[in-house]
Design a protein around this motif. Structure first.
Motif, PDB file in Angstrom:
ATOM      1  N   PRO A  73     123.896  60.681  81.577  1.00  0.00           N
ATOM      2  CA  PRO A  73     124.711  60.562  82.804  1.00  0.00           C
ATOM      3  C   PRO A  73     126.146  60.113  82.540  1.00  0.00           C
ATOM      4  CG  PRO A  73     122.589  59.449  83.038  1.00  0.00           C
ATOM      5  CD  PRO A  73     122.755  59.767  81.594  1.00  0.00           C
ATOM      6  N   THR A  74     126.381  59.438  81.415  1.00  0.00           N
ATOM      7  CA  THR A  74     127.736  59.039  81.043  1.00  0.00           C
ATOM      8  C   THR A  74     127.967  59.359  79.568  1.00  0.00           C
ATOM      9  OG1 THR A  74     127.125  56.781  80.408  1.00  0.00           O
ATOM     10  CG2 THR A  74     127.738  57.142  82.722  1.00  0.00           C
ATOM     11  N   VAL A  75     129.223  59.550  79.208  1.00  0.00           N
ATOM     12  CA  VAL A  75     129.591  59.761  77.799  1.00  0.00           C
ATOM     13  C   VAL A  75     130.841  58.950  77.486  1.00  0.00           C
ATOM     14  CG1 VAL A  75     128.568  62.057  77.586  1.00  0.00           C
ATOM     15  CG2 VAL A  75     130.924  61.838  78.400  1.00  0.00           C
ATOM     16  N   ALA A 133     142.293  63.765  76.689  1.00  0.00           N
ATOM     17  CA  ALA A 133     141.088  62.962  76.471  1.00  0.00           C
ATOM     18  C   ALA A 133     140.256  63.584  75.351  1.00  0.00           C
ATOM     19  CB  ALA A 133     140.270  62.882  77.749  1.00  0.00           C
ATOM     20  N   GLU A 134     139.586  62.735  74.576  1.00  0.00           N
ATOM     21  CA  GLU A 134     138.740  63.193  73.483  1.00  0.00           C
ATOM     22  C   GLU A 134     137.366  62.553  73.594  1.00  0.00           C
ATOM     23  OE1 GLU A 134     140.559  62.403  69.753  1.00  0.00           O
ATOM     24  OE2 GLU A 134     142.400  63.495  70.211  1.00  0.00           O
ATOM     25  N   LEU A 135     136.345  63.327  73.249  1.00  0.00           N
ATOM     26  CA  LEU A 135     134.983  62.810  73.280  1.00  0.00           C
ATOM     27  C   LEU A 135     134.792  61.841  72.117  1.00  0.00           C
ATOM     28  CD1 LEU A 135     132.276  63.120  74.801  1.00  0.00           C
ATOM     29  CD2 LEU A 135     131.662  64.877  73.126  1.00  0.00           C
ATOM     30  N   ALA A 136     134.235  60.664  72.399  1.00  0.00           N
ATOM     31  CA  ALA A 136     134.019  59.653  71.365  1.00  0.00           C
ATOM     32  C   ALA A 136     132.536  59.471  71.104  1.00  0.00           C
ATOM     33  CB  ALA A 136     134.656  58.327  71.792  1.00  0.00           C
ATOM     34  N   LEU A 137     131.788  60.565  71.173  1.00  0.00           N
ATOM     35  CA  LEU A 137     130.338  60.542  71.019  1.00  0.00           C
ATOM     36  C   LEU A 137     129.975  60.832  69.571  1.00  0.00           C
ATOM     37  CD1 LEU A 137     127.771  60.282  72.819  1.00  0.00           C
ATOM     38  CD2 LEU A 137     127.789  62.762  73.019  1.00  0.00           C
ATOM     39  N   ALA A 138     129.148  59.977  68.963  1.00  0.00           N
ATOM     40  CA  ALA A 138     128.769  60.162  67.565  1.00  0.00           C
ATOM     41  C   ALA A 138     127.725  61.272  67.402  1.00  0.00           C
ATOM     42  CB  ALA A 138     128.230  58.850  66.998  1.00  0.00           C
ATOM     43  N   ASP A 139     126.763  61.334  68.318  1.00  0.00           N
ATOM     44  CA  ASP A 139     125.693  62.327  68.234  1.00  0.00           C
ATOM     45  C   ASP A 139     126.099  63.576  69.017  1.00  0.00           C
ATOM     46  OD1 ASP A 139     123.406  63.814  68.184  1.00  0.00           O
ATOM     47  OD2 ASP A 139     122.129  62.337  69.181  1.00  0.00           O
ATOM     48  N   LEU A 140     126.408  64.656  68.297  1.00  0.00           N
ATOM     49  CA  LEU A 140     126.845  65.892  68.939  1.00  0.00           C
ATOM     50  C   LEU A 140     125.733  66.925  69.033  1.00  0.00           C
ATOM     51  CD1 LEU A 140     130.371  66.282  67.284  1.00  0.00           C
ATOM     52  CD2 LEU A 140     129.795  65.237  69.492  1.00  0.00           C
ATOM     53  N   GLU A 141     124.516  66.540  68.631  1.00  0.00           N
ATOM     54  CA  GLU A 141     123.395  67.484  68.635  1.00  0.00           C
ATOM     55  C   GLU A 141     122.456  67.279  69.827  1.00  0.00           C
ATOM     56  OE1 GLU A 141     123.325  69.975  66.541  1.00  0.00           O
ATOM     57  OE2 GLU A 141     125.153  69.208  65.601  1.00  0.00           O
ATOM     58  N   SER A 142     122.434  66.070  70.361  1.00  0.00           N
ATOM     59  CA  SER A 142     121.553  65.804  71.507  1.00  0.00           C
ATOM     60  C   SER A 142     122.156  66.403  72.772  1.00  0.00           C
ATOM     61  CB  SER A 142     121.354  64.299  71.701  1.00  0.00           C
ATOM     62  OG  SER A 142     120.697  63.744  70.578  1.00  0.00           O
ATOM     63  N   VAL A 198     133.902  63.528  83.739  1.00  0.00           N
ATOM     64  CA  VAL A 198     134.031  64.777  82.989  1.00  0.00           C
ATOM     65  C   VAL A 198     132.953  65.712  83.535  1.00  0.00           C
ATOM     66  CG1 VAL A 198     134.968  63.709  80.921  1.00  0.00           C
ATOM     67  CG2 VAL A 198     132.500  63.955  81.152  1.00  0.00           C
ATOM     68  N   SER A 199     133.095  66.993  83.305  1.00  0.00           N
ATOM     69  CA  SER A 199     132.142  67.942  83.876  1.00  0.00           C
ATOM     70  C   SER A 199     131.532  68.830  82.810  1.00  0.00           C
ATOM     71  CB  SER A 199     132.822  68.793  84.960  1.00  0.00           C
ATOM     72  OG  SER A 199     133.951  69.450  84.427  1.00  0.00           O
ATOM     73  N   VAL A 250     136.176  54.516  76.994  1.00  0.00           N
ATOM     74  CA  VAL A 250     135.430  54.080  78.181  1.00  0.00           C
ATOM     75  C   VAL A 250     134.277  55.040  78.426  1.00  0.00           C
ATOM     76  CG1 VAL A 250     137.366  52.935  79.325  1.00  0.00           C
ATOM     77  CG2 VAL A 250     136.997  55.386  79.680  1.00  0.00           C
ATOM     78  N   ASP A 251     133.226  54.555  79.078  1.00  0.00           N
ATOM     79  CA  ASP A 251     132.113  55.418  79.475  1.00  0.00           C
ATOM     80  C   ASP A 251     132.459  56.096  80.796  1.00  0.00           C
ATOM     81  OD1 ASP A 251     130.456  54.910  77.299  1.00  0.00           O
ATOM     82  OD2 ASP A 251     129.643  53.090  78.214  1.00  0.00           O
ATOM     83  N   VAL A 252     132.322  57.422  80.814  1.00  0.00           N
ATOM     84  CA  VAL A 252     132.732  58.214  81.975  1.00  0.00           C
ATOM     85  C   VAL A 252     131.530  59.004  82.503  1.00  0.00           C
ATOM     86  CG1 VAL A 252     134.272  60.053  82.751  1.00  0.00           C
ATOM     87  CG2 VAL A 252     135.062  58.417  81.054  1.00  0.00           C
ATOM     88  N   PRO A 253     131.329  59.030  83.828  1.00  0.00           N
ATOM     89  CA  PRO A 253     130.208  59.794  84.402  1.00  0.00           C
ATOM     90  C   PRO A 253     130.351  61.295  84.137  1.00  0.00           C
ATOM     91  CG  PRO A 253     131.130  58.263  86.017  1.00  0.00           C
ATOM     92  CD  PRO A 253     132.079  58.278  84.861  1.00  0.00           C
ATOM     93  N   VAL A 254     129.191  61.950  83.984  1.00  0.00           N
ATOM     94  CA  VAL A 254     129.156  63.406  83.778  1.00  0.00           C
ATOM     95  C   VAL A 254     128.768  64.076  85.089  1.00  0.00           C
ATOM     96  CG1 VAL A 254     128.022  65.308  82.564  1.00  0.00           C
ATOM     97  CG2 VAL A 254     128.530  63.173  81.350  1.00  0.00           C
ATOM     98  N   GLU A 255     129.558  65.055  85.516  1.00  0.00           N
ATOM     99  CA  GLU A 255     129.253  65.840  86.714  1.00  0.00           C
ATOM    100  C   GLU A 255     128.774  67.227  86.296  1.00  0.00           C
ATOM    101  OE1 GLU A 255     132.573  65.970  89.336  1.00  0.00           O
ATOM    102  OE2 GLU A 255     132.452  63.849  89.884  1.00  0.00           O
ATOM    103  N   VAL A 256     127.635  67.641  86.839  1.00  0.00           N
ATOM    104  CA  VAL A 256     127.067  68.945  86.510  1.00  0.00           C
ATOM    105  C   VAL A 256     127.571  69.982  87.510  1.00  0.00           C
ATOM    106  CG1 VAL A 256     124.943  70.282  86.231  1.00  0.00           C
ATOM    107  CG2 VAL A 256     125.019  67.888  85.517  1.00  0.00           C
ATOM    108  N   ILE A 257     128.080  71.104  86.982  1.00  0.00           N
ATOM    109  CA  ILE A 257     128.592  72.184  87.816  1.00  0.00           C
ATOM    110  C   ILE A 257     127.616  73.355  87.761  1.00  0.00           C
ATOM    111  CG2 ILE A 257     130.466  73.843  88.169  1.00  0.00           C
ATOM    112  CD1 ILE A 257     132.328  71.877  86.775  1.00  0.00           C
ATOM    113  N   GLY A 258     127.278  73.903  88.932  1.00  0.00           N
ATOM    114  CA  GLY A 258     126.474  75.120  88.992  1.00  0.00           C
ATOM    115  C   GLY A 258     124.988  74.892  88.821  1.00  0.00           C
TER     116      GLY A 258
END
Length: 212
Positions: free
Chosen positions: A123-125, A160-169, A138-139, A102-110
């Motif tokens: 904004p989502t991953v 939970a595991e990240l299902a993102l193909a591009d890990l460089e961006s 996720v944060s 599923v696509d999950v919103p990203v929360e920025v801390i600090g």
């Protein structure tokens, strides 16, 4: 895991635009349930109750379909572009122990290091997790950072595991704000003065023509 969300649904027997309009007038949302290779199931859901439930777009919902329970998560929510109501929903059937993406919103801390600014690029991953324990967000912690935060910096819930193909961006870009060069400002000022002088000259010329 969040509290169980139980919603009563009815089997949908009427189709077409007219039936959809009648359902919405009755505060009902047409929806279709699919998954596990089964035939799609068409239902109607109570509008207000469902709208509250899907404020979390990855909410796990247990539907009571005329006595038959089915666990689902929202897959696609179609909203009216003008009025504040849901037009239609696609629901994915899930089972206990099953993992889904599923696509999950990203929360920025600090905040980044002093003198730096940040932009949330993603904004989502996509995250793979147990269907019965999907994360609401996720944060990523950028406290004191002066360089981009990549996907490896994401803080994921247990299981939970990240299902993102591009890990460089970057998930978050961090940079120093760029000041506009002084000469550009001077050029803009000069251009503005020239335009003003040109307009003044045209006005005087027009006044002279009128007096003749």
């Amino acid at each position: 895991m969040a509290d169980k969300i139980l919603i009563s649904a009815e089997v949908r027997t009427e189709f077409g635009k007219g039936a959809a309009r009648r359902a919405r007038r009755a505060d009902q949302i047409p929806a279709v349930i699919y998954g596990h290779g089964d035939d799609p199931r068409h239902v109607v859901l109570p509008g207000h109750e469902t709208a509250l439930a899907v404020r979390n777009p990855n909410a796990l919902i247990t539907l009571d379909i005329e006595g038959d329970e089915a666990m689902v998560v929202p897959k696609d929510i179609q909203r009216d572009p003008i009025k504040p109501f849901i037009v239609h929903m696609d629901l994915l059937a899930v089972r206990k122990g099953e993992k889904i993406v599923v696509d999950v919103p990203v929360e920025v801390i600090g905040e980044p290091a002093e003198g730096f600014e940040f932009i949330l690029d993603q904004p989502t991953v996509p995250v793979e997790a147990d269907a019965l324990n999907l994360p609401e967000s996720v944060s990523i912690d950028i406290t004191g950072r002066d360089e981009n935060a990549l996907p490896e910096s994401l803080i994921l819930p247990e299981g939970a595991e990240l299902a993102l193909a591009d890990l460089e961006s970057p998930i978050v870009s961090i940079h120093e704000p760029q000041e506009q060069p002084l000469e550009d400002e001077d050029a803009e000022t000069e251009a503005g003065e020239e335009d003003a002088e040109g307009e003044a000259g045209e006005t005087e010329e027009a006044a002279g023509d009128d007096s003749e």
